[in-house]
Write a protein that holds these residues in place. Structure first.
Motif, PDB file in Angstrom:
ATOM      1  N   LEU A  13       0.831  -1.204   0.000  1.00  0.00           N
ATOM      2  CA  LEU A  13       0.000   0.000   0.000  1.00  0.00           C
ATOM      3  C   LEU A  13       0.865   1.254   0.000  1.00  0.00           C
ATOM      4  O   LEU A  13       0.624   2.191  -0.758  1.00  0.00           O
ATOM      5  N   LYS A  14       1.896   1.257   0.822  1.00  0.00           N
ATOM      6  CA  LYS A  14       2.808   2.406   0.902  1.00  0.00           C
ATOM      7  C   LYS A  14       3.457   2.672  -0.452  1.00  0.00           C
ATOM      8  O   LYS A  14       3.518   3.812  -0.920  1.00  0.00           O
ATOM      9  N   VAL A  71       0.789   4.005  -3.046  1.00  0.00           N
ATOM     10  CA  VAL A  71       0.428   5.402  -2.775  1.00  0.00           C
ATOM     11  C   VAL A  71       1.568   6.332  -3.164  1.00  0.00           C
ATOM     12  O   VAL A  71       1.367   7.335  -3.853  1.00  0.00           O
ATOM     13  N   VAL A 126      -0.363   7.510  -6.557  1.00  0.00           N
ATOM     14  CA  VAL A 126      -1.270   8.558  -6.088  1.00  0.00           C
ATOM     15  C   VAL A 126      -0.511   9.861  -5.875  1.00  0.00           C
ATOM     16  O   VAL A 126      -0.919  10.932  -6.330  1.00  0.00           O
ATOM     17  N   MET A 127       0.614   9.796  -5.195  1.00  0.00           N
ATOM     18  CA  MET A 127       1.342  11.000  -4.833  1.00  0.00           C
ATOM     19  C   MET A 127       2.100  11.611  -6.005  1.00  0.00           C
ATOM     20  O   MET A 127       2.488  12.778  -5.943  1.00  0.00           O
TER      21      MET A 127
END
Length: 59
Positions: free
Chosen positions: A19-20, A23, A27-28
């Protein structure tokens, strides 16, 4: 609203790491492009430090 039959499942350490990475890398990426260098620096000093995701400003 319709009630769903779901079960809460704890994330494994591997799930959290996946997940990290997702993201941070996906996403970032859009966030850093729109945010700018000053904003990315503030992220890294605040939220990023808490969630252990350090961003690099878009070039």
């Amino acid at each position: 609203m319709t009630k769903a039959d779901m079960t809460l499942v704890d994330l494994s350490d591997a799930d959290r790491e996946t997940l990290k990475i997702l993201v941070a890398e996906h996403v970032m990426a859009e966030f850093t492009a729109a945010c700018g260098a000053d904003c990315v620096q503030r992220w890294n000093e605040t939220v990023g430090a808490v969630v252990d995701i350090e961003l690099e400003a878009a070039q």
